[in-house]
Design an enzyme around this catalytic site. Structure first.
Site, short mmCIF file in Angstrom:
data_model
loop_
_atom_site.label_atom_id
_atom_site.label_comp_id
_atom_site.label_asym_id
_atom_site.label_seq_id
_atom_site.Cartn_x
_atom_site.Cartn_y
_atom_site.Cartn_z
N ARG A 1 -7.86 -2.94 9.37
CA ARG A 1 -6.88 -3.93 10.14
C ARG A 1 -7.64 -4.73 11.14
O ARG A 1 -7.22 -5.63 11.85
CB ARG A 1 -5.59 -3.39 10.24
CG ARG A 1 -4.78 -2.91 9.09
CD ARG A 1 -3.25 -2.97 9.42
NE ARG A 1 -2.74 -1.97 8.28
CZ ARG A 1 -2.42 -2.54 7.09
NH1 ARG A 1 -2.66 -3.72 6.62
NH2 ARG A 1 -2.08 -1.64 5.97
N ASP B 1 1.78 -1.30 11.93
CA ASP B 1 0.15 -1.51 11.52
C ASP B 1 -0.10 -2.95 11.81
O ASP B 1 -1.00 -3.56 11.40
CB ASP B 1 0.20 -1.62 9.93
CG ASP B 1 0.25 -0.03 9.56
OD1 ASP B 1 -0.18 0.87 10.34
OD2 ASP B 1 0.62 0.29 8.18
N LYS C 1 0.85 -1.43 -0.03
CA LYS C 1 0.04 -0.15 0.02
C LYS C 1 0.80 1.15 0.12
O LYS C 1 0.50 2.00 -0.61
CB LYS C 1 -1.00 0.10 1.45
CG LYS C 1 -1.89 1.20 1.33
CD LYS C 1 -3.22 0.76 1.90
CE LYS C 1 -2.89 0.63 3.75
NZ LYS C 1 -2.67 1.93 4.29
N SER C 2 1.82 1.28 0.77
CA SER C 2 2.64 2.52 1.01
C SER C 2 3.59 2.93 -0.29
O SER C 2 3.21 3.75 -1.06
CB SER C 2 3.95 2.19 2.07
OG SER C 2 3.23 2.07 3.27
N SER D 1 6.52 9.08 12.14
CA SER D 1 5.57 9.11 11.26
C SER D 1 6.33 9.17 9.97
O SER D 1 7.03 10.13 9.54
CB SER D 1 4.61 10.09 11.70
OG SER D 1 3.85 10.22 10.36
N LYS E 1 -4.66 5.70 14.57
CA LYS E 1 -4.52 5.34 13.08
C LYS E 1 -6.08 5.40 12.74
O LYS E 1 -6.76 6.16 13.48
CB LYS E 1 -4.24 3.75 13.32
CG LYS E 1 -2.72 3.84 13.64
CD LYS E 1 -1.85 4.26 12.48
CE LYS E 1 -0.58 3.99 12.92
NZ LYS E 1 0.42 4.91 12.11
N ARG F 1 -6.37 2.02 17.99
CA ARG F 1 -6.43 0.68 17.69
C ARG F 1 -5.95 -0.30 18.97
O ARG F 1 -6.18 -1.54 19.06
CB ARG F 1 -5.28 0.11 16.69
CG ARG F 1 -5.48 0.54 15.16
CD ARG F 1 -4.70 0.25 14.25
NE ARG F 1 -5.22 0.29 12.78
CZ ARG F 1 -4.49 0.31 11.83
NH1 ARG F 1 -3.37 0.16 11.77
NH2 ARG F 1 -4.90 0.26 10.71
C1 S3P Z 1 2.22 4.89 6.40
C2 S3P Z 1 3.01 5.31 7.28
C3 S3P Z 1 2.26 4.77 8.83
C4 S3P Z 1 1.38 3.61 8.47
C5 S3P Z 1 0.48 3.76 7.40
C6 S3P Z 1 1.26 3.91 6.09
C7 S3P Z 1 2.99 5.11 5.03
O1 S3P Z 1 1.56 5.69 9.34
O2 S3P Z 1 0.72 3.33 9.76
O3 S3P Z 1 -0.52 2.42 7.19
O4 S3P Z 1 2.90 4.62 3.66
O5 S3P Z 1 3.82 6.10 5.15
P1 S3P Z 1 2.28 6.84 10.25
O6 S3P Z 1 3.29 7.73 9.10
O7 S3P Z 1 1.09 7.78 10.58
O8 S3P Z 1 3.02 6.34 11.13
#
Ligand code: S3P
Length: 450
Positions: free
Chosen positions: A403, A327, A28-29, A174, A354, A358
């Site tokens: 999730r 996550d 996803k990222s 983050s 989140k 969670r």
């Molecule tokens: C993500 C960063 C994380 C993660 C999210 C995806 C990303 O969030 O929880 O599902 O793709 O940069 P945070 O940056 O808020 O920790």
């Protein structure tokens, strides 16, 4: 997506042994970043293995609204004709990022240093999440943000006309905040510096480098110092998105707790900033091996093999590992319910902001299913009951959080009584094939009749 439709209650009954291959969708990222960086290049970026979950589809739609040509060519292949750094057009409609914090925060960063305005909104979950963590550093570039009380969406960002480069120490661990600042730094002259005390996922840095930006990372006593030289000309890329370790977590964890299981999850990205769950599971005594370890597109990749693990023990998960598995705590808490002894999770305050809180969502649902959970502002503990001893039988709220919904469905595969989630709809945001994939492995998931 369920936030726009009727809830989809689903019940997970005890599963037979889970067996076979679980081909989980793209990361996803990396999928969000592929579309956004593709939109910031002049020329065509080609993407294969894109996650076609609602979160990423919302980002694709947003990139179109900012002027990029984004085409779904079928079979996970996508093409993006970008507009170049600083080339975003002003959208003539509100940008709806649905459920996606990553989508909205990265896109806000990407447009904040262009002389355009955009208004962002999302579903009830996203509109409750904090945005000041992103708009505070973006204001340093010279942009303005006007949102609801507490820095919530809907929110309008007025991009900076004459952006300044920024030096910013990220106050919370983050990757979204770090990435928003780096993407904003792309259209600011000079060097933008981001400092993070704890390493978070580094896909933005790796991908910016891959697209031809000048970006360096230095490990120092204060943490990682990332320096980006602004106003580069990015070069379009071919991107093969690795499969998502956060989605792989669900079939892997299910195999560990369902007696007799043996599941292969091929081609999983194991970037060290993402792989903390797998280290943790192995420390708990999981029968989990990495096969065929290799490198693909600059990311470490392996096939994960997970087998039923009758002798799991609770452990203390070090807080320093939190960012690399942020996550995965919900599904870890499910595995911990079947282990012997306590699993202690510290340094996880971020879990409270989140898609849902969670810790609260999992603690309430696990307690309702007979598991003892204690929690505080940035910690929680789960007292495992051992295999075959977790009662189950309750209905859990998924709180518009994919999730949470998937974690409780995994729980029900090994409890004495079935476990129900009130709404499995949000699963489509990140893992649209969860139900058929888990069913093919041997899970017994049932939608409410009617
Ligand atoms: C993500 C960063 C994380 C993660 C999210 C995806 C990303 O969030 O929880 O599902 O793709 O940069 P945070 O940056 O808020 O920790």
């Amino acid at each position: 997506m369920s936030s726009h439709g009727a809830p989809v209650p689903m019940t997970s009954h005890a599963a037979g042994p889970l067996a076979g291959r679980a081909e989980v969708p793209g990361d996803k990222s990396i999928s969000h970043r592929s579309l956004i960086l593709g939109a910031l290049c002049v020329g065509e970026t080609r993407i294969s293995g894109l996650l076609e979950g609602q979160d990423v589809l919302d980002t694709a739609k947003a990139m179109r609204a900012f002027g990029a040509e984004v085409t779904d060519e079928g079979g996970g292949n996508w093409s993006v004709h970008g507009v170049g750094v600083g080339g975003f057009a002003e959208p003539d409609q509100v940008i709806d990022c649905g459920n996606s914090g990553t989508g909205v925060r990265l896109i806000m960063g990407a447009m904040a240093t262009s002389p355009i305005s955009a208004t962002f909104t999302g579903d009830a979950s996203l509109n409750g999440r904090p945005m000041a963590r992103v708009t505070d550093p973006l204001a340093l570039f010279g942009c303005q943000a006007v949102g609801r009380a507490g820095g919530r969406l809907p929110m309008t960002i007025v991009g900076a006309k004459d952006p300044l480069p920024v030096r910013y120490e990220v106050p919370v661990p983050s990757a979204q905040v770090k990435s928003a600042v780096l993407l904003a730094g792309l259209n600011a002259p000079g060097k933008t510096v981001v400092i993070e005390a704890e390493a978070t996922r580094d896909h933005t840095e790796r991908m910016l480098s891959g697209f031809g930006a000048e970006i360096t990372t230095e490990e120092t006593e204060d943490g990682r110092v990332i320096t980006l030289t602004g106003q580069p000309e990015l070069t379009p890329q071919r991107i093969d998105v690795p499969r998502d370790p956060s989605s792989a977590a669900f079939p892997v964890c299910a195999a560990l707790i369902v007696p007799g299981s043996d599941v292969l999850v091929p081609g999983i990205g194991l970037n060290p900033t993402r792989a903390g769950l797998y280290t943790t599971l192995r420390e708990m005594g999981a029968d989990l091996t990495y096969e065929n370890e290799r490198e693909e597109g600059g990311e470490p990749v392996a096939d994960l093999r997970a087998r039923f693990s009758p002798d799991l023990t609770g452990i203390e998960v070090p807080p320093a590992r939190a960012a690399s598995m942020i996550d995965e705590y919900p599904v870890l808490s499910v595995v911990a319910s079947f282990a012997a002894g306590q699993t202690v999770m510290h340094g996880v305050k971020e879990l409270r902001v989140k898609e849902s809180d969670r810790i609260d969502a999992m603690a309430s649902g696990l307690r309702a299913n007979g598991v003892t959970v204690e929690d505080g502002p940035d910690w929680w503990t789960v007292t495992g009951l051992g295999h075959g001893n977790v009662p189950g039988g309750a209905t859990c709220a998924s709180h518009l959080d994919h999730r949470i919904a998937m974690s409780f469905l995994i729980l029900g595969m090994a409890t004495r009584q079935p476990v129900t989630v009130d709404d499995a709809g949000p699963i489509a945001t990140s893992f649209p094939i969860f139900e058929p994939l888990m069913t093919r492995l041997g899970a017994d998931l049932r939608r409410a009749a009617g």
